[in-house]
Design a protein around this motif. Structure first.
Motif, PDB file in Angstrom:
ATOM      1  N   GLU A 227       6.723  -3.352  -0.672  1.00 29.77           N
ATOM      2  CA  GLU A 227       6.138  -4.017   0.506  1.00 29.77           C
ATOM      3  C   GLU A 227       4.636  -3.784   0.592  1.00 29.77           C
ATOM      4  O   GLU A 227       3.874  -4.687   0.976  1.00 29.77           O
ATOM      5  CB  GLU A 227       6.813  -3.513   1.793  1.00 29.77           C
ATOM      6  CG  GLU A 227       8.246  -3.963   1.983  1.00 29.77           C
ATOM      7  CD  GLU A 227       9.235  -3.114   1.199  1.00 29.77           C
ATOM      8  OE1 GLU A 227      10.441  -3.432   1.241  1.00 29.77           O
ATOM      9  OE2 GLU A 227       8.804  -2.146   0.534  1.00 29.77           O
ATOM     10  N   SER A 228       4.190  -2.586   0.225  1.00 33.29           N
ATOM     11  CA  SER A 228       2.759  -2.299   0.307  1.00 33.29           C
ATOM     12  C   SER A 228       1.974  -3.119  -0.718  1.00 33.29           C
ATOM     13  O   SER A 228       0.837  -3.524  -0.457  1.00 33.29           O
ATOM     14  CB  SER A 228       2.501  -0.804   0.103  1.00 33.29           C
ATOM     15  OG  SER A 228       2.839  -0.389  -1.207  1.00 33.29           O
ATOM     16  N   ARG A 231       1.712  -6.734   0.767  1.00 29.28           N
ATOM     17  CA  ARG A 231       0.684  -6.818   1.814  1.00 29.28           C
ATOM     18  C   ARG A 231      -0.710  -6.833   1.220  1.00 29.28           C
ATOM     19  O   ARG A 231      -1.633  -7.453   1.762  1.00 29.28           O
ATOM     20  CB  ARG A 231       0.812  -5.649   2.789  1.00 29.28           C
ATOM     21  CG  ARG A 231       1.885  -5.800   3.821  1.00 29.28           C
ATOM     22  CD  ARG A 231       1.656  -4.853   4.995  1.00 29.28           C
ATOM     23  NE  ARG A 231       1.539  -3.471   4.580  1.00 29.28           N
ATOM     24  CZ  ARG A 231       2.555  -2.634   4.438  1.00 29.28           C
ATOM     25  NH1 ARG A 231       3.792  -3.055   4.647  1.00 29.28           N
ATOM     26  NH2 ARG A 231       2.351  -1.377   4.083  1.00 29.28           N
TER      27      ARG A 231
END
Length: 316
Positions: A227-228, A231
């Motif tokens: 997820e990082s 983003r």
């Protein structure tokens, strides 16, 4: 002697006994401080990977990422008190702070003995070239600042899997892990006074690590958050490559469930912008036990209980 005097003496004796019992308990602990919980991106709240482990009268650094010596300064641990450095592997984010810890620790604190270093094959070559790179500065400091010559030396030990260090009741065991194509890469297990800590280093799921960590008091494991990367707008193929060298939260949960440590803790968080919301839900798919997301300057006291002390603040 009056009743009041007896009470005062009793209270004094009770306080003294409590103090010595507490000191004795602390002497049987392993104290772990996360100096840096990040990875290559230079962010201010997660410095490069580095962990300070204090056991008995020994203090060791495990990796020396960016800012290790600054974090030691924040917690008021003297650079000259470090008994040695263990490298998990030689990726730059794990060693880039080493020249600072080595040379500043020598120059400013006047360390008067060689700095001991343990690591995988290639460690001696890296150290010898660093000494060549800083040869001018070392000569100058010894001649002009009268810095002790012994303190500028580094005694490097290239190790294999197995016991790497054992002295004064402290045993450090290297664990071969899977960080291919880096070969070899190590995790470490530290044993002292019946307490045990395992540091994963960088690894995929590793059966060697799981076996070494079964039932330990504290398992500090790396993690990578897809997820990082999303983003941050990192292309999917690049993300797949990087995450493929590490473990996802779901995979880490599998490791924790098999090893069943008293406490599982994340450090070397990839990317360093990953949050607990990125890491914990995935982990909980496979593991329901005690879990903490590490942060710089977090302290874990491993004794009769495993106590986590979060920093009141992290300097920006």
């Amino acid at each position: 002697m009056s009743v009041a005097s007896v009470r005062v003496v009793s209270m004094f004796l009770l306080a003294a006994v409590s103090f010595f019992l507490a000191a004795s308990a602390r002497s049987q602990e392993i104290r772990v401080t996360l100096l840096g919980t990040g990875n290559p991106p230079p962010v201010m709240d997660r410095f490069g990977p580095s962990i300070l482990v204090e056991a008995g009268n020994k203090k060791f650094l495990f990796d020396t990422g960016r800012g290790a010596i600054q974090r030691m300064t924040q917690i008021k641990v003297g650079w000259e008190t470090i008994n040695g450095v263990f490298f998990t592997h030689l990726h730059s984010d794990h060693v880039v702070g080493f020249p600072d810890a080595w040379l500043t620790g020598w120059l400013v604190s006047r360390r008067n003995r060689p700095l001991e270093v343990w690591g995988p094959p290639g460690t001696e070559n890296m150290v010898s070239h660093l000494r060549q790179a800083f040869e001018f500065d070392i000569r100058f400091r010894m001649s002009d600042d009268k810095a002790p010559a012994e303190g500028a030396l580094v005694s490097a030990h290239e190790i294999g899997a197995g016991v790497a260090y054992e002295q004064d009741g402290v045993r450090v065991t290297a664990i071969k892990v899977d960080h291919a194509p880096v070969e070899p890469a190590y995790g470490y297990r530290i044993d002292y006074a019946g307490r045990s800590v395992v540091l994963s280093g960088d690894t995929r799921i590793s059966d060697n690590l799981i076996r070494a960590a079964e039932g330990v008091d504290l398992l500090v494991h790396e993690v990578a958050s897809p997820e990082s990367f999303q983003r941050a707008g990192i292309p999917a193929e690049r993300m797949k490559t990087i995450v493929g060298h590490h473990v996802t939260p779901e995979q880490a949960g599998e490791v924790f469930e098999k090893a069943k440590p008293r406490l599982a803790l994340y450090s070397h968080i990839v990317l360093p912008t990953a949050t607990a919301d990125d890491l914990v839900p995935g982990t909980r798919k496979n593991y329901r036990g005690p879990l903490e997301v590490g942060e710089d300057l977090m302290v874990i006291e491993v004794g009769h209980e495993v106590v986590v002390r979060r920093p009141s603040h992290t300097a920006q």
